[in-house]
Design a protein around this motif. Structure first.
Motif, PDB file in Angstrom:
ATOM      1  N   TYR A   1       0.826  -1.206   0.000  1.00  0.00           N
ATOM      2  CA  TYR A   1       0.000   0.000   0.000  1.00  0.00           C
ATOM      3  C   TYR A   1       0.865   1.262   0.000  1.00  0.00           C
ATOM      4  CZ  TYR A   1      -3.068   3.654   1.806  1.00  0.00           C
ATOM      5  OH  TYR A   1      -3.737   4.835   1.983  1.00  0.00           O
ATOM      6  N   PHE A   2       1.759   1.381   0.979  1.00  0.00           N
ATOM      7  CA  PHE A   2       2.586   2.585   1.068  1.00  0.00           C
ATOM      8  C   PHE A   2       3.591   2.658  -0.078  1.00  0.00           C
ATOM      9  CE2 PHE A   2       1.087   2.366   5.489  1.00  0.00           C
ATOM     10  CZ  PHE A   2       0.711   3.681   5.680  1.00  0.00           C
ATOM     11  N   GLY A   3       4.072   1.516  -0.539  1.00  0.00           N
ATOM     12  CA  GLY A   3       4.941   1.527  -1.711  1.00  0.00           C
ATOM     13  C   GLY A   3       4.206   2.021  -2.943  1.00  0.00           C
ATOM     14  N   GLY A   4       2.944   1.632  -3.081  1.00  0.00           N
ATOM     15  CA  GLY A   4       2.144   2.125  -4.201  1.00  0.00           C
ATOM     16  C   GLY A   4       1.915   3.622  -4.135  1.00  0.00           C
ATOM     17  N   LEU A   5       1.674   4.154  -2.927  1.00  0.00           N
ATOM     18  CA  LEU A   5       1.485   5.602  -2.786  1.00  0.00           C
ATOM     19  C   LEU A   5       2.764   6.361  -3.126  1.00  0.00           C
ATOM     20  CD1 LEU A   5      -0.721   6.075   0.423  1.00  0.00           C
ATOM     21  CD2 LEU A   5      -1.377   6.386  -1.959  1.00  0.00           C
ATOM     22  N   LEU A   6       3.913   5.866  -2.651  1.00  0.00           N
ATOM     23  CA  LEU A   6       5.177   6.528  -2.978  1.00  0.00           C
ATOM     24  C   LEU A   6       5.485   6.428  -4.471  1.00  0.00           C
ATOM     25  CD1 LEU A   6       7.551   5.603  -0.005  1.00  0.00           C
ATOM     26  CD2 LEU A   6       6.493   7.801  -0.495  1.00  0.00           C
ATOM     27  N   PHE A   7       5.142   5.300  -5.073  1.00  0.00           N
ATOM     28  CA  PHE A   7       5.327   5.161  -6.519  1.00  0.00           C
ATOM     29  C   PHE A   7       4.480   6.178  -7.266  1.00  0.00           C
ATOM     30  CE2 PHE A   7       3.875   3.063 -10.514  1.00  0.00           C
ATOM     31  CZ  PHE A   7       5.083   3.125 -11.192  1.00  0.00           C
ATOM     32  N   PHE A   8       3.227   6.365  -6.805  1.00  0.00           N
ATOM     33  CA  PHE A   8       2.378   7.373  -7.439  1.00  0.00           C
ATOM     34  C   PHE A   8       2.978   8.769  -7.287  1.00  0.00           C
ATOM     35  CE2 PHE A   8      -0.660  10.777  -6.736  1.00  0.00           C
ATOM     36  CZ  PHE A   8      -1.242  10.842  -7.997  1.00  0.00           C
ATOM     37  N   ILE A   9       3.442   9.108  -6.081  1.00  0.00           N
ATOM     38  CA  ILE A   9       4.024  10.437  -5.857  1.00  0.00           C
ATOM     39  C   ILE A   9       5.224  10.650  -6.776  1.00  0.00           C
ATOM     40  CG2 ILE A   9       5.242  11.858  -4.162  1.00  0.00           C
ATOM     41  CD1 ILE A   9       3.418  10.676  -2.015  1.00  0.00           C
ATOM     42  N   ALA A  10       6.067   9.625  -6.923  1.00  0.00           N
ATOM     43  CA  ALA A  10       7.240   9.744  -7.799  1.00  0.00           C
ATOM     44  C   ALA A  10       6.826   9.973  -9.245  1.00  0.00           C
ATOM     45  CB  ALA A  10       8.104   8.489  -7.681  1.00  0.00           C
ATOM     46  N   MET A  11       5.846   9.205  -9.727  1.00  0.00           N
ATOM     47  CA  MET A  11       5.412   9.348 -11.123  1.00  0.00           C
ATOM     48  C   MET A  11       4.687  10.677 -11.345  1.00  0.00           C
ATOM     49  SD  MET A  11       6.499   6.779 -12.881  1.00  0.00           S
ATOM     50  CE  MET A  11       7.969   7.041 -11.873  1.00  0.00           C
ATOM     51  N   MET A  12       3.937  11.134 -10.352  1.00  0.00           N
ATOM     52  CA  MET A  12       3.265  12.428 -10.485  1.00  0.00           C
ATOM     53  C   MET A  12       4.284  13.553 -10.513  1.00  0.00           C
ATOM     54  SD  MET A  12       0.194  13.587 -10.872  1.00  0.00           S
ATOM     55  CE  MET A  12      -0.369  15.277 -11.118  1.00  0.00           C
TER      56      MET A  12
END
Length: 651
Positions: free
Chosen positions: A141-152
């Motif tokens: 879950y938190f890895g997915g959120l950080l991945f989203f922040i990086a891509m955004m």
């Protein structure tokens, strides 16, 4: 006395420290993603068993720390834009002939969205510490959120359309993974697939625009495209702008590609707060603002964008008025508010649209996180009909959501009052009065459904739920209070100095008071009178509850047709290619066997065995990475991204 010389050097756009801080702001969430998704042991084939493992606290804490550090780097880097400065990091060519596509670029526009992303991302991660407590799969879950922040961040900081498209697809992947976080639920898996398929339509338009820009300008770099836009033939320019608009419509969930966003609410509520209300869905608006030099040369496309935004604003508001799922109410509200932004962009009021992006991000993330607190306290209940009377049990959530709802309604003094009025003023001055009329009508409906939500959740008597609401943790309450403060302060900080449209202000105030008054009368003061209205206008209510029947058209006709045609095409291909190849192979084998059984056994089989053994020997490195596990593919993707970023920074 404090020596500020070092600070002045650091705030110099040409100083190496400024570019390094900007790059570090992007690298930190990437590193966090790699650590969370790929750190530690992973047992292949044990995906479901991982759900039963004890919950871990360190993934959330690590994410919060990295998000806070990334915010600090972003704030320092963004300070260079205070006087019109920019930071540019140029790398090598990604595709030969298209210029320095691998480049990062920070100006006032990207700085505003970068800070917005970091602040709300940090609030959502802090809120998730309490919301996801007890979940065993927190690393994903938190890895997915950080991945989203990086891509955004990659999307926001891109210096070219080509690199922006890479971030564009990255946030789409992150959205897909987080919507399907509870992948064992069929509705979540279906919602993720629906979002993925619908967004591919918009992405195809965006990709065609990039190809056309590459042929027309010889580069996809923003500065090169801006300089060469005047030399592009008008027909080609209209095509490019139309394709960019299609891409924006898909990502920002505008009519007719809006159907994926309400279903995306199957993901965890903090995901909806960050991705599907405040940041990713505004990527289409950001793309169009970046493309303003092109859109000004194709005004006919701009008018189409405004009309589309007006229709979407009205559609989203009316459907939100009839929805009973608390998250879907806010989802359709998001669709409607982004429609306001599109309305502004099409008539050349990009500043008003971006202003509303900022204010909307704060009050909508506040409302989504408040809804998450309610759902969490009611043990997963999302139906408004089964709520009520929660004001005393959840006082902090109640007052914070009141601020968010009143901001959404456009009450004077709160942030959305200023940004929404700027859009309405631009609509009146554009000469297209019907756009402003639709905007005012939508404002009244917005105020009604905003206060309807508050009334059904917090006021009146308890309805339906028999479980005692449990108190929310401080990690959930504090972000709510911070975002509520932002709803009050942001409007005053960024309000245009020359803004004095008293007619618009009076009209907006009237619309807000009228809407809140209607909602108060029917949902608080005289709730029985609402039943009479429902009976008399039952067809209209059915039309709204069925979401203008647009979803039914997609699900029952278009999707079935696509599936049928795909299956039909696959059957034809199977008959022509597979069966043909099998029959030809069988015939050839029979001929060889008839000619010489010994040759067949010794030569043919020997060659086949030799080729098979050779292939197996030399293909083991490829088999090692082609595991069929998405974690492996993400690791390769992140490694390549870090390598590309390292090459760019070394030049």
């Amino acid at each position: 006395m404090v020596d500020l010389a070092g600070v002045d050097l650091m705030l110099d756009p040409q100083h190496p420290l400024a570019s390094r801080l900007l790059a570090l702001s992007l690298v930190l969430p990437v590193a966090g993603t790699a650590a969370l998704l790929f750190g530690g042991k992973f047992q292949r084939g044990k995906v479901y068993e991982q759900r039963t493992q004890p919950p871990q606290r360190w993934p959330g804490l690590l994410s919060v720390v990295l998000a806070a550090l990334s915010l600090a780097c972003s704030v320092t880097a963004a300070l260079v834009t205070r006087a019109g400065g920019t930071i540019s990091i140029d790398g090598g060519e990604w595709i030969p002939g298209l210029g320095p596509a691998v480049s990062l670029y920070l100006d006032w526009l990207s700085a505003a969205l970068l800070l917005l992303l970091d602040v709300i991302g940090l609030m959502v991660l802090c809120f998730s510490l309490g919301y996801m407590k007890g979940e065993s799969d927190q690393r994903r879950y938190f890895g997915g959120l950080l991945f989203f922040i990086a891509m955004m961040k990659l999307l926001i900081l891109s210096g070219s359309y080509l690199l922006l498209f890479a971030g564009w697809e990255g946030v789409g992947l992150a959205s897909y993974l987080l919507i399907a976080y509870h992948f064992e639920r069929p509705l979540a898996a279906h919602a993720a697939t629906k979002a993925f398929i619908v967004n591919r339509i918009g992405d195809a338009g965006f990709l065609l625009a990039i190809i056309a820009l590459g042929f027309s300008c010889g580069s996809t770099n923003f500065t090169v495209v801006t300089a060469a836009s005047g030399a592009i033939p008008h027909g080609t320019l209209v095509f490019i702008c139309s394709m960019l608009a299609i891409g924006a419509v898909g990502k920002s969930a505008q009519f007719p590609l809006h159907v994926w966003l309400p279903d995306a609410m199957e993901g965890p509520t903090p995901v909806s707060a960050l991705i599907h209300s405040a940041t990713m869905v505004c990527a289409g608006v950001y793309l169009l603002v970046r493309s303003t030099p092109l859109l000004t040369l194709a005004p006919e496309v701009g008018i189409g964008i405004s009309i589309l935004g007006a229709v979407t604003a009205l559609l989203g508001a009316t459907v939100a008025l009839a929805e009973n799922d608390i998250k879907r109410v806010l989802a359709y509200s998001t669709i409607s508010q982004i429609g306001f932004m599109f309305l502004a962009l099409g008539i050349g009021a990009g500043h008003a649209g971006m202003y509303h992006v900022v204010t909307h991000a704060f009050f909508k993330s506040l409302l989504f996180l408040g809804a998450g607190a309610v759902i969490h306290s009611l043990h997963g209940e999302q139906n408004l009909v089964h709520m009520g009377g929660l004001r005393k049990q959840m006082p902090v959530t109640f007052w914070c959501m009141c601020i968010g709802a009143l901001t959404l309604a456009g009450i004077p003094g709160l942030s959305a009052f200023f940004s929404k009025d700027l859009i309405l003023e631009a609509g009146l001055e554009s000469g297209y009065k019907f756009i402003a009329i639709v905007g005012f009508a939508t404002s009244v409906i917005t105020a009604i459904y905003a206060w309807r939500l508050i009334a059904l959740v917090f006021l009146g008597e308890t309805r339906g739920h028999h479980l005692t609401p449990h108190p929310t943790s401080p990690s959930m309450r504090v972000p709510l209070m911070i975002l509520a403060g932002c709803c009050v302060l942001v409007g005053w900080i960024f309000v245009p100095i020359q803004w004095n449209a008293w007619r618009i202000m009076l009209g907006s105030l009237t619309a807000a008071i009228l809407g809140v008054g209607i909602a108060w009368y029917f949902y608080v003061n005289r709730p029985r009178a609402r039943n009479i209205i429902d009976r008399r206008f039952a067809p209209i209510e059915a039309f709204l509850r069925n979401r203008w029947y647009i979803d039914a058209v997609y699900e029952e006709h278009l999707m079935e047709g696509i599936v049928y045609r795909t299956a039909q095409g696959a059957a034809v291909a199977d008959t022509l290619v597979v069966d043909g190849a099998v029959n030809a192979s069988a015939w050839f084998s029979r001929q060889l066997s008839a000619a010489s059984g010994s040759f067949d056994r010794n030569a043919i089989d020997g060659v086949v065995r030799f080729v098979s053994a050779t292939t197996r020997f030399f293909s083991w490195p490829f088999r090692a990475v082609q595991t069929g596990m998405i974690q492996t593919y993400l690791l390769i993707f992140l490694a390549g991204a870090l390598a590309a970023l390292g090459i760019c920074l070394s030049r």
